[in-house]
Scaffold this active site. Sequence first.
Site, PDB file in Angstrom:
ATOM      1  CD  GLN A  85      -3.205   0.700   2.039  1.00  0.00           C
ATOM      2  OE1 GLN A  85      -3.519  -0.463   2.252  1.00  0.00           O
ATOM      3  NE2 GLN A  85      -3.837   1.722   2.575  1.00  0.00           N
ATOM      4  CE1 TYR A 109       8.424 -19.718   1.950  1.00  0.00           C
ATOM      5  CE2 TYR A 109       8.261 -17.357   2.385  1.00  0.00           C
ATOM      6  CZ  TYR A 109       8.864 -18.422   1.720  1.00  0.00           C
ATOM      7  OH  TYR A 109       9.890 -18.196   0.842  1.00  0.00           O
ATOM      8  CG  ASP A 157     -11.739  -1.080   5.745  1.00  0.00           C
ATOM      9  OD1 ASP A 157     -12.202  -2.064   5.140  1.00  0.00           O
ATOM     10  OD2 ASP A 157     -10.537  -0.956   6.026  1.00  0.00           O
ATOM     11  N   GLY A 201      -7.991 -14.416   2.727  1.00  0.00           N
ATOM     12  CA  GLY A 201      -8.553 -14.393   1.383  1.00  0.00           C
ATOM     13  C   GLY A 201      -8.283 -13.108   0.634  1.00  0.00           C
TER      14      GLY A 201
END
Length: 531
Positions: free
Chosen positions: A117, A221, A301, A310
């Site tokens: 970002q 990971y 938001d 996800g």
Amino acid sequence: MNHTDDADVLIVGGGPAGMVTALELGWRGVDFILVDAGGPCSAPPTVSTLGPRSMEIFRRHGLADAIRTVGLARDHPLDIAWVSLVGGHELLRLRRGTPAVRPPFAHTPEPDAVCPQDRLMPLLARAVGVHPHGPLRVHCRMEGFRLDGDGVTAAVRDLGSGQVSTVRARFLVACDGTSSAVRAVCRVAAPARCGTRRLRHIFFRAPELKALLGERMALCYVLMGSLASRFHVRAMDGRGLYRLTTDTDDGPRESADARALVRGVLAVDTPFEVVADRRWTLRPFVADRFRAAERVFLVGDAAHTLPPAGGFGVNTGICGAADVAWKLAAELKGWAGPQLLDSYGIERSAVALEALQEADAHLLRTLVRAPDPAGAPAAWAATAELLAREGAVREFDAPEVHLGFRYTSPLIVPDRPERPETVGPRRPGPRAAPGCRAPHAWLSPGTSTLDLFGRTFSLLCFARPEGRDEFERAFAAHHVPLRITVCADPEIARLYERAFVLVRPDGHVAWRGDTWPADASTLAAKVRGAC
């Protein structure tokens, strides 16, 4: 000295949702002011995994290639690896190529991209334009607003000079985050939809780790054998910056030394430096309404906060920004029906709820997983089989969530009768059913069907367009902008399934049929929210 600025729309909050709202409004010829208390370079280095639908939106603004350029290093693997520890035993790997070389994608011209970002936001700020040469006002905070029958009057303070100015706008779009002050003033409830959790992000720089791991390198990971974390270690930029995510609800990890936590997830000996340690509270919610008041809309938001599993949160916000923008533009240009603005909340709240449920399922699977640092090879093999069976890869590869959502609202004309293949749960493949995103297909090298959609309604004709005059007159009578494209490609015709397909400015199918509609005027009224 106090002064007053006028605009059609005031946007509050300069995160991805605010920036995309601004890009979309400007692209559609709407005058706006965007105020952001931070600045384009003040965003924390959180990862922005921009899904394919988000990248399709950036494509129409000519930004997709630039985002990929400033994002993850071009040679860095995009793989997801389920491992005991970073550099330890590998149980499962989802291979996804690199930003420079990716497997072919049939369903989109713009596959997902990874862009931190703190690199994305300056790029978007330049595209929007920073004051005084553009409408983006950084280091400015809205300190209050009042509504009347004609619009919104807001007080905006320049945090540098302390000067307070007045902004007068017809509409207010609140992209002011999870703790939205606008949502609170409008008394919109945002009840938690699933459990609240305390999480911890530890950012560390390990410049030699990439070379040390070689072919074992991955983007993310998933830690299966660390008591220090049940979550992930993720490459942020492909240039040595990583993020470890752990939960702190069980106590010890809340106060544990950051260096010790990082050391505990690495199976290889490599120098590293902790550069940031942030604790935050996850409280997933979907607001009770997205149209907070007659002239106030919640986006990103401020409207919904989703579990991070996800990567659906930022992408749901970007799609919501694109949706509210075309509807506000229609209202301001005079061709929206009375139901068009209300449809923003109807359509987008359903999508947000579905994405929240999907993300929560991924999060719960992570939370119930019991790390096994001493796992034997046989145990690891059984765990790998379990991961494959339960579809663990869906957390990182879910095109049906990013591309398969389908709107149902008074603006959508369903098939009559609806064919069995057009109903049911989301599917990863393209669907041209009403309410779905119109499918991608290549019209010519470099030109997608998606490039036809945007500022106007688009009618795709896969049959001879005799009789189009009445259709055009009906839309013109309602002042609804319309573009008609005749397509003779039989493969694309099979993909779209009907002779005539009407696509909204947001790229979703509004109506389709094998014959011209019996009453084109009624159709034009319905798709603009007038009946």
